[in-house]
Motif scaffolding. Structure first.
Motif, PDB file in Angstrom:
ATOM      1  N   HIS A  41      -0.170  73.135  33.345  1.00  0.00           N
ATOM      2  CA  HIS A  41      -0.907  73.442  34.471  1.00  0.00           C
ATOM      3  C   HIS A  41       0.024  74.846  35.426  1.00  0.00           C
ATOM      4  O   HIS A  41       0.337  73.767  36.292  1.00  0.00           O
ATOM      5  CB  HIS A  41      -1.839  73.943  34.942  1.00  0.00           C
ATOM      6  CG  HIS A  41      -3.282  72.981  34.354  1.00  0.00           C
ATOM      7  ND1 HIS A  41      -3.937  74.414  33.166  1.00  0.00           N
ATOM      8  CD2 HIS A  41      -4.044  72.211  33.717  1.00  0.00           C
ATOM      9  CE1 HIS A  41      -4.620  73.752  32.137  1.00  0.00           C
ATOM     10  NE2 HIS A  41      -4.472  72.261  32.325  1.00  0.00           N
ATOM     11  N   GLU A  42       0.849  75.748  35.559  1.00  0.00           N
ATOM     12  CA  GLU A  42       1.424  76.354  36.195  1.00  0.00           C
ATOM     13  C   GLU A  42       3.039  75.563  35.536  1.00  0.00           C
ATOM     14  O   GLU A  42       3.830  75.367  35.018  1.00  0.00           O
ATOM     15  CB  GLU A  42       1.088  76.739  37.731  1.00  0.00           C
ATOM     16  CG  GLU A  42      -0.239  78.010  37.058  1.00  0.00           C
ATOM     17  CD  GLU A  42      -0.815  77.818  38.633  1.00  0.00           C
ATOM     18  OE1 GLU A  42      -0.534  77.078  39.515  1.00  0.00           O
ATOM     19  OE2 GLU A  42      -2.121  79.242  39.429  1.00  0.00           O
TER      20      GLU A  42
ATOM     21  N   ALA B 144      -0.017  61.274  33.996  1.00  0.00           N
ATOM     22  CA  ALA B 144       0.207  61.466  35.222  1.00  0.00           C
ATOM     23  C   ALA B 144       1.382  62.486  35.052  1.00  0.00           C
ATOM     24  O   ALA B 144       1.366  62.870  34.101  1.00  0.00           O
ATOM     25  CB  ALA B 144       1.432  59.954  34.745  1.00  0.00           C
ATOM     26  N   GLN B 145       1.543  62.555  36.260  1.00  0.00           N
ATOM     27  CA  GLN B 145       2.051  63.934  36.378  1.00  0.00           C
ATOM     28  C   GLN B 145       3.543  64.388  36.668  1.00  0.00           C
ATOM     29  O   GLN B 145       3.687  62.865  37.318  1.00  0.00           O
ATOM     30  CB  GLN B 145       1.264  65.317  37.672  1.00  0.00           C
ATOM     31  CG  GLN B 145      -0.082  65.152  37.441  1.00  0.00           C
ATOM     32  CD  GLN B 145      -0.700  65.581  38.525  1.00  0.00           C
ATOM     33  OE1 GLN B 145      -0.726  66.158  39.875  1.00  0.00           O
ATOM     34  NE2 GLN B 145      -2.211  66.930  37.896  1.00  0.00           N
ATOM     35  N   ARG B 146       3.551  65.356  36.202  1.00  0.00           N
ATOM     36  CA  ARG B 146       5.086  65.568  36.449  1.00  0.00           C
ATOM     37  C   ARG B 146       5.472  67.608  36.570  1.00  0.00           C
ATOM     38  O   ARG B 146       5.010  67.738  36.383  1.00  0.00           O
ATOM     39  CB  ARG B 146       6.214  65.299  35.601  1.00  0.00           C
ATOM     40  CG  ARG B 146       6.257  63.727  34.771  1.00  0.00           C
ATOM     41  CD  ARG B 146       6.844  62.900  36.458  1.00  0.00           C
ATOM     42  NE  ARG B 146       7.366  61.775  36.080  1.00  0.00           N
ATOM     43  CZ  ARG B 146       6.135  60.369  36.329  1.00  0.00           C
ATOM     44  NH1 ARG B 146       5.098  60.803  37.007  1.00  0.00           N
ATOM     45  NH2 ARG B 146       6.641  59.258  36.271  1.00  0.00           N
ATOM     46  N   PRO B 147       7.595  67.278  37.590  1.00  0.00           N
ATOM     47  CA  PRO B 147       7.102  68.730  37.519  1.00  0.00           C
ATOM     48  C   PRO B 147       7.832  69.627  36.120  1.00  0.00           C
ATOM     49  O   PRO B 147       7.902  68.686  35.107  1.00  0.00           O
ATOM     50  CB  PRO B 147       8.935  68.676  38.101  1.00  0.00           C
ATOM     51  CG  PRO B 147       8.594  67.772  38.871  1.00  0.00           C
ATOM     52  CD  PRO B 147       7.493  65.707  37.888  1.00  0.00           C
ATOM     53  N   LEU B 148       6.871  70.618  35.855  1.00  0.00           N
ATOM     54  CA  LEU B 148       7.272  71.302  34.277  1.00  0.00           C
ATOM     55  C   LEU B 148       8.696  71.175  33.652  1.00  0.00           C
ATOM     56  O   LEU B 148       9.114  70.880  32.446  1.00  0.00           O
ATOM     57  CB  LEU B 148       7.023  73.260  35.024  1.00  0.00           C
ATOM     58  CG  LEU B 148       7.402  73.761  33.559  1.00  0.00           C
ATOM     59  CD1 LEU B 148       6.177  73.038  32.793  1.00  0.00           C
ATOM     60  CD2 LEU B 148       6.855  75.095  34.087  1.00  0.00           C
ATOM     61  N   SER B 149       9.956  70.659  34.311  1.00  0.00           N
ATOM     62  CA  SER B 149      10.845  70.809  34.130  1.00  0.00           C
ATOM     63  C   SER B 149      11.691  69.772  34.244  1.00  0.00           C
ATOM     64  O   SER B 149      12.664  68.920  32.655  1.00  0.00           O
ATOM     65  CB  SER B 149      11.745  70.828  35.171  1.00  0.00           C
ATOM     66  OG  SER B 149      12.187  70.373  36.536  1.00  0.00           O
ATOM     67  N   CYS B 150      10.391  68.318  33.933  1.00  0.00           N
ATOM     68  CA  CYS B 150      10.351  66.734  33.779  1.00  0.00           C
ATOM     69  C   CYS B 150       9.663  67.097  32.364  1.00  0.00           C
ATOM     70  O   CYS B 150       9.243  65.718  32.290  1.00  0.00           O
ATOM     71  CB  CYS B 150      10.796  66.461  34.833  1.00  0.00           C
ATOM     72  SG  CYS B 150      11.347  66.235  36.219  1.00  0.00           S
ATOM     73  N   THR B 151      10.702  67.450  30.683  1.00  0.00           N
ATOM     74  CA  THR B 151       9.541  67.488  29.675  1.00  0.00           C
ATOM     75  C   THR B 151       9.889  66.247  28.998  1.00  0.00           C
ATOM     76  O   THR B 151       8.792  65.214  28.052  1.00  0.00           O
ATOM     77  CB  THR B 151       9.310  68.506  28.887  1.00  0.00           C
ATOM     78  OG1 THR B 151      10.714  68.846  27.928  1.00  0.00           O
ATOM     79  CG2 THR B 151       8.756  69.812  29.568  1.00  0.00           C
ATOM     80  N   GLY B 152      10.972  65.421  29.237  1.00  0.00           N
ATOM     81  CA  GLY B 152      11.658  64.491  27.998  1.00  0.00           C
ATOM     82  C   GLY B 152      11.409  63.149  28.401  1.00  0.00           C
ATOM     83  O   GLY B 152      10.868  62.662  30.146  1.00  0.00           O
TER      84      GLY B 152
END
Length: 407
Positions: A88-89, A107-115
């Motif tokens: 989301h965003e 758990a949440q992460r910044p969008l750039s941390c998909t790995g």
């Protein structure tokens, strides 16, 4: 569009990735991080049930319950738990769901941390997620942490890594210096502790190929070698490998050599599965992870049926093999793409964009979908022995709970 029926045994479809996102960036960015909750939170509640009248389901799953965990990226599955993320965003939410359709934790992460990846330390299964170093609070400083796959409890980390998740497994690499360049040197982490087992920056004559549930594959001294993570932790490369495979015997280019994981691949976590080793999409060998036995060669792709353990492979032919590499069927193929395997059926996309259902034992065609059905077409990515299945839609992934969860 996934809506056209062209024959009683196949269905029209254009397969596209649900979402393509970059890995945890390690560039010289200084943007502020989004507001997110990195610590896994217990959920332990059922995923949202989907109205199947809006879905076009394969015949073998048409009567089952379907839930929508919100996944937008391809799920990874081990020990009856699947993990993937929605976004989301500028915030990702990773969500672990068991075979009954219960959301265990998120758990949440910044969008750039998909790995991310799944692995095992020998005693438990772990989810390894990347993040931005909380001490720095800017992009460009990547860390990794290992969490119990079932509970979300943090087992190790955060540990600093040289860059984004590279894979397969607990492999991380520094980013390319130029936008279109190749990644830099890689490191592989010990699944049990998060400590660095091998670092290409310190050992120039080694190429890290991947980590697979505590088995590490490397290219070294002209061979592909498999090491137990515990061996590397104790003795490094001086320890005895589990097996080795001469690179020259297969005419592979060592500088271009890579290892990929067939999907689905039941048994990979207990060394009963196999990996694809090769230079390109025409010269891959299917090699059993536990002992290095060569099962098939000159392949582009492969998948294993969880119920029969049969391997379905694509190369110059569409073929089926048993667990010892004995040929079950073989027929010429042109332009097929393997979509998913399960419940004794291999789903392949033909050059016309149609989905065909093939018996994994005989290769015979069978009906895949009801031509009268309408709605959003979903295709099986994996079907477990208990009936639990991962389905891919145009922009999301669904879960069919197993027998226990559907009662």
């Amino acid at each position: 569009m996934r809506s056209r029926v062209t024959s009683p045994v196949c269905i029209g479809v254009v397969l596209t990735a649900a979402v393509v996102l970059s890995a945890c960036s390690s560039g010289q960015q200084t943007e502020l991080l989004p507001d997110y909750e990195p610590e896994p939170q217990q959920v332990n509640s059922p995923a949202v049930t989907t109205d199947t009248s809006d879905l076009r389901l394969p015949l073998q799953l048409a009567e089952g319950q379907v839930v929508a965990p919100g996944w937008r990226t391809p799920p990874h599955t081990a020990d009856g738990v699947s993990l993937s993320a929605e976004h989301h965003e500028d915030v990702l939410t990773f969500r672990a769901v068991d075979a009954t359709g219960t959301v265990l934790w998120e758990a949440q992460r910044p969008l750039s941390c998909t790995g991310f990846t799944l692995t095992s330390d020998g005693d438990q299964y772990l989810a390894v997620l990347t993040d931005i170093d909380a001490e720095v609070q800017t992009f460009g400083h990547t860390v990794a942490s290992g969490y119990d796959l079932h509970s979300g409890e943090q087992i190790w980390g955060p540990v600093e890594v040289p860059g984004p998740h590279q894979g397969p497994g607990t492999v991380f690499a520094s980013p390319p210096e130029a936008a279109m360049g190749s990644n830099g040197p890689k490191v592989v982490l010990d699944p049990a502790t998060g400590e660095v087992l091998l670092d290409e920056r310190n050992t120039q004559d080694i190429r890290i190929l991947g980590e697979f549930y505590a088995t590490i594959l490397v290219a070294h001294d002209g061979d592909v070698k498999a090491y137990a993570a515990s061996t590397l932790a104790d003795s490094g490369l001086d320890g005895d490998p589990q097996w080795s495979l001469p690179i020259a015997d297969h005419q592979w280019d060592e500088e271009q050599l890579s290892v990929s994981v067939p999907s689905p691949n039941p048994g990979l976590e207990d060394d009963a599965g196999a990996v694809l080793i090769g230079t390109d999409s025409t010269d891959r060998a299917l090699v059993r992870l536990g002992d290095g036995q060569l099962l098939a060669e000159e392949l582009s792709d492969a998948g294993q049926d969880p119920s029969s353990q049969t391997w379905v492979t694509l190369g110059q032919e569409l073929s089926g093999y048993d667990t010892e590499g004995e040929l079950l069927f073989q027929e010429p193929q042109e332009g097929l793409e393997l979509v998913g395997v399960g419940a004794a059926i291999a789903y392949v996309e033909n050059p016309d964009g149609d989905i065909e259902a093939r018996n994994v034992i005989t290769g015979a065609l069978s009906r895949s979908y009801d031509p009268q059905d309408t709605g959003e077409l979903v295709v099986p990515h994996m079907i477990e022995t208990d009936g639990a299945a991962i389905l891919e839609g145009p922009d999301s992934y669904y879960l069919v709970p197993g027998a226990e969860g559907s009662e």
